[in-house]
Motif scaffolding. Structure first.
Motif, PDB file in Angstrom:
ATOM      1  N   VAL A 117      -2.742  11.448 -10.161  1.00  0.00           N
ATOM      2  CA  VAL A 117      -2.566  10.036  -9.847  1.00  0.00           C
ATOM      3  C   VAL A 117      -1.936   9.963  -8.469  1.00  0.00           C
ATOM      4  CG1 VAL A 117      -1.404   7.891 -10.455  1.00  0.00           C
ATOM      5  CG2 VAL A 117      -2.283   9.374 -12.257  1.00  0.00           C
ATOM      6  N   GLU A 118      -2.583   9.273  -7.536  1.00  0.00           N
ATOM      7  CA  GLU A 118      -2.081   9.169  -6.174  1.00  0.00           C
ATOM      8  C   GLU A 118      -1.517   7.781  -5.927  1.00  0.00           C
ATOM      9  OE1 GLU A 118      -5.797   9.736  -4.384  1.00  0.00           O
ATOM     10  OE2 GLU A 118      -5.542  11.872  -4.079  1.00  0.00           O
ATOM     11  N   THR A 119      -0.576   7.693  -5.000  1.00  0.00           N
ATOM     12  CA  THR A 119      -0.121   6.394  -4.538  1.00  0.00           C
ATOM     13  C   THR A 119      -0.157   6.397  -3.019  1.00  0.00           C
ATOM     14  OG1 THR A 119       2.193   7.098  -4.444  1.00  0.00           O
ATOM     15  CG2 THR A 119       1.429   6.132  -6.496  1.00  0.00           C
ATOM     16  N   GLY A 120      -0.727   5.353  -2.421  1.00  0.00           N
ATOM     17  CA  GLY A 120      -0.799   5.297  -0.973  1.00  0.00           C
ATOM     18  C   GLY A 120      -1.874   4.340  -0.518  1.00  0.00           C
ATOM     19  N   ARG A 121      -2.113   4.314   0.784  1.00  0.00           N
ATOM     20  CA  ARG A 121      -3.014   3.319   1.351  1.00  0.00           C
ATOM     21  C   ARG A 121      -4.271   3.922   1.970  1.00  0.00           C
ATOM     22  NH1 ARG A 121       0.601   0.210   5.392  1.00  0.00           N
ATOM     23  NH2 ARG A 121       1.434   2.291   5.696  1.00  0.00           N
ATOM     24  N   THR A 122      -4.182   5.085   2.630  1.00  0.00           N
ATOM     25  CA  THR A 122      -5.328   5.631   3.335  1.00  0.00           C
ATOM     26  C   THR A 122      -5.945   6.724   2.474  1.00  0.00           C
ATOM     27  OG1 THR A 122      -4.155   5.213   5.391  1.00  0.00           O
ATOM     28  CG2 THR A 122      -6.121   6.568   5.531  1.00  0.00           C
TER      29      THR A 122
ATOM     30  N   VAL B  81      -9.315  12.458 -10.788  1.00  0.00           N
ATOM     31  CA  VAL B  81      -8.484  11.854  -9.749  1.00  0.00           C
ATOM     32  C   VAL B  81      -8.437  10.350  -9.982  1.00  0.00           C
ATOM     33  CG1 VAL B  81      -8.138  11.422  -7.289  1.00  0.00           C
ATOM     34  CG2 VAL B  81      -9.069  13.618  -8.044  1.00  0.00           C
ATOM     35  N   LYS B  82      -7.239   9.795 -10.086  1.00  0.00           N
ATOM     36  CA  LYS B  82      -7.033   8.363 -10.194  1.00  0.00           C
ATOM     37  C   LYS B  82      -6.082   7.938  -9.087  1.00  0.00           C
ATOM     38  CE  LYS B  82      -9.343   7.662 -14.073  1.00  0.00           C
ATOM     39  NZ  LYS B  82     -10.536   6.783 -14.139  1.00  0.00           N
ATOM     40  N   VAL B  83      -6.321   6.771  -8.522  1.00  0.00           N
ATOM     41  CA  VAL B  83      -5.499   6.269  -7.423  1.00  0.00           C
ATOM     42  C   VAL B  83      -4.765   5.010  -7.868  1.00  0.00           C
ATOM     43  CG1 VAL B  83      -5.486   5.379  -5.069  1.00  0.00           C
ATOM     44  CG2 VAL B  83      -7.057   7.222  -5.696  1.00  0.00           C
ATOM     45  N   ALA B  84      -3.457   4.997  -7.653  1.00  0.00           N
ATOM     46  CA  ALA B  84      -2.640   3.811  -7.890  1.00  0.00           C
ATOM     47  C   ALA B  84      -2.085   3.341  -6.562  1.00  0.00           C
ATOM     48  CB  ALA B  84      -1.497   4.121  -8.857  1.00  0.00           C
ATOM     49  N   SER B  85      -2.289   2.077  -6.243  1.00  0.00           N
ATOM     50  CA  SER B  85      -1.787   1.517  -4.994  1.00  0.00           C
ATOM     51  C   SER B  85      -1.065   0.213  -5.291  1.00  0.00           C
ATOM     52  CB  SER B  85      -2.946   1.266  -4.023  1.00  0.00           C
ATOM     53  OG  SER B  85      -2.467   0.778  -2.786  1.00  0.00           O
ATOM     54  N   LEU B  86       0.120   0.068  -4.745  1.00  0.00           N
ATOM     55  CA  LEU B  86       0.864  -1.162  -4.962  1.00  0.00           C
ATOM     56  C   LEU B  86       0.145  -2.353  -4.342  1.00  0.00           C
ATOM     57  CD1 LEU B  86       3.438  -2.562  -6.005  1.00  0.00           C
ATOM     58  CD2 LEU B  86       4.462  -2.128  -3.760  1.00  0.00           C
ATOM     59  N   LEU B  87      -0.418  -2.154  -3.139  1.00  0.00           N
ATOM     60  CA  LEU B  87      -1.057  -3.248  -2.408  1.00  0.00           C
ATOM     61  C   LEU B  87      -2.485  -2.901  -2.027  1.00  0.00           C
ATOM     62  CD1 LEU B  87       1.792  -4.111   0.149  1.00  0.00           C
ATOM     63  CD2 LEU B  87       1.448  -5.061  -2.139  1.00  0.00           C
ATOM     64  N   VAL B  88      -3.369  -3.881  -2.119  1.00  0.00           N
ATOM     65  CA  VAL B  88      -4.694  -3.814  -1.524  1.00  0.00           C
ATOM     66  C   VAL B  88      -4.849  -5.060  -0.667  1.00  0.00           C
ATOM     67  CG1 VAL B  88      -7.168  -3.953  -1.955  1.00  0.00           C
ATOM     68  CG2 VAL B  88      -5.752  -2.424  -3.329  1.00  0.00           C
ATOM     69  N   LYS B  89      -5.206  -4.861   0.592  1.00  0.00           N
ATOM     70  CA  LYS B  89      -5.284  -5.979   1.538  1.00  0.00           C
ATOM     71  C   LYS B  89      -6.713  -6.501   1.636  1.00  0.00           C
ATOM     72  CE  LYS B  89      -2.619  -5.748   5.099  1.00  0.00           C
ATOM     73  NZ  LYS B  89      -2.016  -5.382   6.402  1.00  0.00           N
ATOM     74  N   ARG B  90      -6.839  -7.826   1.580  1.00  0.00           N
ATOM     75  CA  ARG B  90      -8.146  -8.454   1.824  1.00  0.00           C
ATOM     76  C   ARG B  90      -8.379  -8.513   3.329  1.00  0.00           C
ATOM     77  NH1 ARG B  90      -5.910 -11.798  -1.951  1.00  0.00           N
ATOM     78  NH2 ARG B  90      -5.337 -13.303  -0.350  1.00  0.00           N
ATOM     79  N   THR B  91      -9.323  -7.747   3.805  1.00  0.00           N
ATOM     80  CA  THR B  91      -9.555  -7.694   5.243  1.00  0.00           C
ATOM     81  C   THR B  91     -11.015  -7.361   5.523  1.00  0.00           C
ATOM     82  OG1 THR B  91      -9.042  -6.466   7.279  1.00  0.00           O
ATOM     83  CG2 THR B  91      -8.717  -5.297   5.204  1.00  0.00           C
TER      84      THR B  91
ATOM     85  N   TYR C 245      -5.856   1.650  -9.982  1.00  0.00           N
ATOM     86  CA  TYR C 245      -4.730   0.824 -10.418  1.00  0.00           C
ATOM     87  C   TYR C 245      -4.189   0.079  -9.203  1.00  0.00           C
ATOM     88  CZ  TYR C 245      -4.990   4.055 -14.353  1.00  0.00           C
ATOM     89  OH  TYR C 245      -5.434   4.807 -15.404  1.00  0.00           O
ATOM     90  N   ILE C 246      -4.105  -1.232  -9.305  1.00  0.00           N
ATOM     91  CA  ILE C 246      -3.685  -2.076  -8.183  1.00  0.00           C
ATOM     92  C   ILE C 246      -2.541  -2.970  -8.625  1.00  0.00           C
ATOM     93  CG2 ILE C 246      -4.399  -3.892  -6.573  1.00  0.00           C
ATOM     94  CD1 ILE C 246      -7.290  -2.861  -6.917  1.00  0.00           C
ATOM     95  N   GLY C 247      -1.483  -2.989  -7.820  1.00  0.00           N
ATOM     96  CA  GLY C 247      -0.381  -3.897  -8.113  1.00  0.00           C
ATOM     97  C   GLY C 247      -0.688  -5.316  -7.676  1.00  0.00           C
ATOM     98  N   PHE C 248      -0.944  -5.489  -6.387  1.00  0.00           N
ATOM     99  CA  PHE C 248      -1.177  -6.812  -5.808  1.00  0.00           C
ATOM    100  C   PHE C 248      -2.325  -6.750  -4.812  1.00  0.00           C
ATOM    101  CE2 PHE C 248       3.294  -6.320  -6.788  1.00  0.00           C
ATOM    102  CZ  PHE C 248       3.628  -7.495  -7.444  1.00  0.00           C
ATOM    103  N   GLU C 249      -3.135  -7.794  -4.803  1.00  0.00           N
ATOM    104  CA  GLU C 249      -4.084  -7.997  -3.707  1.00  0.00           C
ATOM    105  C   GLU C 249      -3.468  -9.021  -2.775  1.00  0.00           C
ATOM    106  OE1 GLU C 249      -8.676  -8.249  -3.946  1.00  0.00           O
ATOM    107  OE2 GLU C 249      -7.978 -10.310  -3.629  1.00  0.00           O
ATOM    108  N   VAL C 250      -3.354  -8.682  -1.483  1.00  0.00           N
ATOM    109  CA  VAL C 250      -2.571  -9.482  -0.548  1.00  0.00           C
ATOM    110  C   VAL C 250      -3.406  -9.941   0.640  1.00  0.00           C
ATOM    111  CG1 VAL C 250      -0.405  -8.366  -1.194  1.00  0.00           C
ATOM    112  CG2 VAL C 250      -1.776  -7.408   0.671  1.00  0.00           C
ATOM    113  N   PRO C 251      -2.967 -10.995   1.335  1.00  0.00           N
ATOM    114  CA  PRO C 251      -3.679 -11.473   2.529  1.00  0.00           C
ATOM    115  C   PRO C 251      -3.642 -10.455   3.659  1.00  0.00           C
ATOM    116  CG  PRO C 251      -2.122 -13.111   1.701  1.00  0.00           C
ATOM    117  CD  PRO C 251      -1.820 -11.841   0.987  1.00  0.00           C
ATOM    118  N   ASP C 252      -4.468 -10.683   4.657  1.00  0.00           N
ATOM    119  CA  ASP C 252      -4.566  -9.799   5.810  1.00  0.00           C
ATOM    120  C   ASP C 252      -3.438 -10.111   6.794  1.00  0.00           C
ATOM    121  OD1 ASP C 252      -5.417  -7.936   7.606  1.00  0.00           O
ATOM    122  OD2 ASP C 252      -7.191  -9.035   8.273  1.00  0.00           O
TER     123      ASP C 252
END
Length: 209
Positions: free
Chosen positions: A128-133, A149-159, A169-176
């Motif tokens: 399980v990974e945590t991160g953005r890139t 392999v599973k990926v957990a990210s606190l934030l995913v940005k709409r861009t 696994y996603i915590g929040f989808e956030v604005p750009d």
């Protein structure tokens, strides 16, 4: 499809004066967009989902430094608490890696892997990974033939710059918007904020390198 809490584009966030924000950052932030308590509650929910989905498999939890360390630490604490207080548990070990892809507020489109133990030790493990890139790292990990392999990210940005990749696994989808705090930085500043905040344009110039 991963579930998440959506922060809408027109969400103005919360006034800084309503929260405990370090005095030296007050003029550098526009608003608190995700308070610390909401981050913690959402992270606990993700921990429950991960433990449920892993089904007792051995997890190697790989933290992407530096921006992922707070989310990673809290996520691991919640998983450990579940292990200690329920009839079912998952074996858990941790490892760390650092990825660098930003200069000031712009992605360089060049991901550098810095430090971390030999990735070949992950062969045959559930991760399980945590991160953005993630896409560059995922390619490296799959070369090591992990079982899952599973990926957990606190934030995913709409861009519009997104490749379309979505974590498991996603915590929040956030604005750009450029967000800092809870270990997310701007040129190494703002990691010490407890909340996730919107960085002001003035601060981008102030802390630019």
């Amino acid at each position: 499809m991963a579930t998440y809490l959506e922060i809408f584009d027109d969400d103005k966030g919360h006034e800084l004066s309503l929260f405990c924000v370090p005095k030296h950052y007050e003029e550098d932030l526009d608003s608190v967009i995700i308070p610390n308590g909401l981050i913690k509650d959402r992270t606990e929910r993700l921990a429950r989902d991960i433990v449920r989905d892993m089904g007792g498999h051995h997890i190697v939890a790989l933290c992407v430094l530096k921006g992922g360390y707070k989310f990673f630490a809290d996520l691991m604490d919640y998983i450990k608490a579940l292990n200690q207080n329920s009839d079912k548990s998952v074996p858990l070990t941790v490892d760390f890696i650092r990825l660098k892809s930003y200069s000031n507020d712009q992605s360089t489109n060049c991901v550098k892997v810095i430090g971390g133990d030999e990735l070949s030790t992950l062969t045959g493990k559930d991760i399980v990974e945590t991160g953005r890139t993630m896409e560059t790292l995922l390619a490296l990990l799959h070369d090591c033939n992990p079982k899952m392999v599973k990926v957990a990210s606190l934030l995913v940005k709409r861009t519009p710059r997104s490749s379309g990749y979505r974590p498991d696994y996603i915590g929040f989808e956030v604005p750009d918007k450029y967000l800092v705090g809870y270990a997310l930085d701007y040129n190494e500043y703002f990691r010490d904020l407890s909340h996730i905040c919107v960085l002001s344009d003035k601060a981008k110039e102030k802390y630019k390198v």
